[in-house]
Design a protein around this motif. Sequence first.
Motif, mmCIF file in Angstrom:
data_model
loop_
_atom_site.group_PDB
_atom_site.id
_atom_site.type_symbol
_atom_site.label_atom_id
_atom_site.label_comp_id
_atom_site.label_asym_id
_atom_site.label_seq_id
_atom_site.Cartn_x
_atom_site.Cartn_y
_atom_site.Cartn_z
ATOM 1 N N HIS A 1 -2.036 -12.222 4.362
ATOM 2 C CA HIS A 1 -0.743 -11.455 5.078
ATOM 3 C C HIS A 1 -1.093 -10.332 5.925
ATOM 4 O O HIS A 1 -0.323 -9.694 6.354
ATOM 5 C CB HIS A 1 0.279 -11.250 3.894
ATOM 6 N N GLU B 1 0.134 -9.935 9.541
ATOM 7 C CA GLU B 1 1.484 -9.529 9.393
ATOM 8 C C GLU B 1 1.958 -8.124 9.128
ATOM 9 O O GLU B 1 2.719 -7.573 10.134
ATOM 10 C CB GLU B 1 2.235 -10.478 8.420
ATOM 11 N N ARG C 1 -3.640 -2.480 1.650
ATOM 12 C CA ARG C 1 -2.238 -2.826 1.648
ATOM 13 C C ARG C 1 -1.398 -1.541 1.930
ATOM 14 O O ARG C 1 -0.134 -1.548 1.467
ATOM 15 C CB ARG C 1 -1.825 -3.582 0.209
ATOM 16 N N ALA D 1 10.226 -2.333 8.351
ATOM 17 C CA ALA D 1 10.674 -3.250 7.236
ATOM 18 C C ALA D 1 10.804 -4.554 7.326
ATOM 19 O O ALA D 1 10.843 -5.473 6.370
ATOM 20 C CB ALA D 1 11.865 -2.556 6.686
ATOM 21 N N ASP D 2 11.209 -5.045 8.604
ATOM 22 C CA ASP D 2 11.548 -6.611 8.939
ATOM 23 C C ASP D 2 10.492 -7.417 8.496
ATOM 24 O O ASP D 2 10.945 -8.471 8.457
ATOM 25 C CB ASP D 2 11.951 -6.517 10.216
ATOM 26 N N PRO E 1 4.863 -7.580 4.875
ATOM 27 C CA PRO E 1 4.716 -8.400 3.652
ATOM 28 C C PRO E 1 5.177 -7.652 2.477
ATOM 29 O O PRO E 1 4.720 -6.666 2.169
ATOM 30 C CB PRO E 1 3.105 -9.014 3.617
ATOM 31 N N GLU E 2 5.363 -8.306 1.456
ATOM 32 C CA GLU E 2 5.678 -8.010 0.075
ATOM 33 C C GLU E 2 4.268 -7.661 -0.357
ATOM 34 O O GLU E 2 3.225 -8.293 -0.266
ATOM 35 C CB GLU E 2 6.381 -8.979 -0.673
ATOM 36 N N GLY E 3 4.252 -6.389 -1.434
ATOM 37 C CA GLY E 3 3.128 -5.863 -2.083
ATOM 38 C C GLY E 3 2.574 -4.845 -1.158
ATOM 39 O O GLY E 3 1.526 -4.223 -1.556
ATOM 40 N N TYR E 4 2.888 -4.913 0.124
ATOM 41 C CA TYR E 4 2.447 -3.707 1.050
ATOM 42 C C TYR E 4 3.186 -2.350 0.989
ATOM 43 O O TYR E 4 4.333 -2.195 0.752
ATOM 44 C CB TYR E 4 2.263 -4.116 2.457
ATOM 45 N N ASP E 5 2.582 -1.264 0.636
ATOM 46 C CA ASP E 5 3.131 0.194 0.746
ATOM 47 C C ASP E 5 3.437 0.858 2.264
ATOM 48 O O ASP E 5 2.448 0.557 3.013
ATOM 49 C CB ASP E 5 2.353 1.164 0.097
#
Length: 483
Positions: free
Chosen positions: A142, A145, A167, A189-190, A193-197
């Motif tokens: 990801h 992205e 990440r 935010a849109d 990916p999940e798991g990224y800070d």
Amino acid sequence: MRLATGLAILATGVVALGWWARAEYAPFLQERLALSAQTVAAASVHGVQATVSGRDITVSGLADGPGEQVALIAALDGLRGRRVVVDRLEVLPVADPYVLHVARRGGVLTTRGSVPSDAAQAMLQGEGVDGLTLAAGAPDAHWPEAAMAGLGGLNALEEGHFDLTGRSLSLLGLARTSAEEQAAHAAVADILPEGYDFIAAIDVLDDGTPPAYQLHYTAEAGPWLQGKLPLGVSAGDVAAALGLEDIDDGARVALLGEPGQVSPVVSALASWLGEVETLDVAVSPGGTVVDAGFGAGADLDLLGAALGADLARASNGLTLHLNQVVPEVAEGSERVHALSGRAEVLSGGYWLPVAGFAPTMQSCAENTDATLAANHIGFVTGSARLDARARSAVNAVAGVMRACVTAGLRAEIGGHTDATGATAANLTLSQSRAEAVRTALVARGVPADGMTAQGYGAAQPVGENDTETGRAANRRTAVRWIE
């Protein structure tokens, strides 16, 4: 005999069957092995190629780092029926940490860092991000992205940069308004990916608050600005209002609201810059606050009345504070006055201009006459009290006289009045004024034994006493150098 013949026929059949089996089964085995090898290759990050010749497997293409290379060879080596595995892989270097940096200044993108695949590189190139190095080590699939999320946030700002490290995505920059700041956050935010800070540090040029700015000035550093100027007002406008060519600009300009103008208080202060040691002006919707600091010998009562009258005509919502500034350097120290550019020396707690001439009778006479012509020493009407602006004029004269009297020359301080009033009163007043100037010069370090004071009343006019212009010229202080 029959047995021998039968065995021979059987052997011939077995050999024939073997040749037949080999001819029929070998292509099948190769096809099955090729299918298995291609299945292994398809799971690679960059899509390596695996070809089978007989039972030999040759693998080529890009391996995503040494780890994938080892895994691919091991998987191919474990396929049933293979004979050898030929490794012709190109192994990508591993970037650790895995970093992408993209900055935009003045509409120009600068980039550095790594990209995990040709597809990701092509995607970023389509957005103007070029010059990245293909490398293994991306934290997951990801990552592209996340890179696009950072780019989307950056594109919402006036300027700035983002860093994607592993990440963690950080975005720093400058937004014109709060709406742009919010758009930058939303753009990340849109699609992040999940798991990224994600962290952001965004400065806003105009946060929607009313304009409020501060003008600061010191005799050593000159003027500078801070805060937020009204819409349509520049630092150059403030400088012009002060009668200056430029000003050190640390202020922002409003991007929202109604067009404004430079505060009239700033214009009213233009004639006072040469009088003050320090000046702080805070202009806000709630009013204007002026803090003015004056040097040694300042008559704060008279200054407060004179400066207050000037500023009151410019603004009703005004708060004025005056104070005396005590130098924090040793006697004899020198500085360059920021406004005049002249060198000054500290004498008796007063900053006096440094005399730039060799003291002689002629040079001292020429320089005192020129200085008195440019710096009027004024008094409160009908008294010997120096007026609000006289302090800086006496300083200018003291700079010349200190050099001349110290060199051994002697001077007479002459006091003169116009012809208004009684002759005796004018004579007395002129004597008192001459003595007041002599006392002020002594306080500034001019040797007392080198000066005398003499009042002449209206006996030595230089102008007509029947006009205000002439009377003003007659009310003067003069210096006469004595052999």
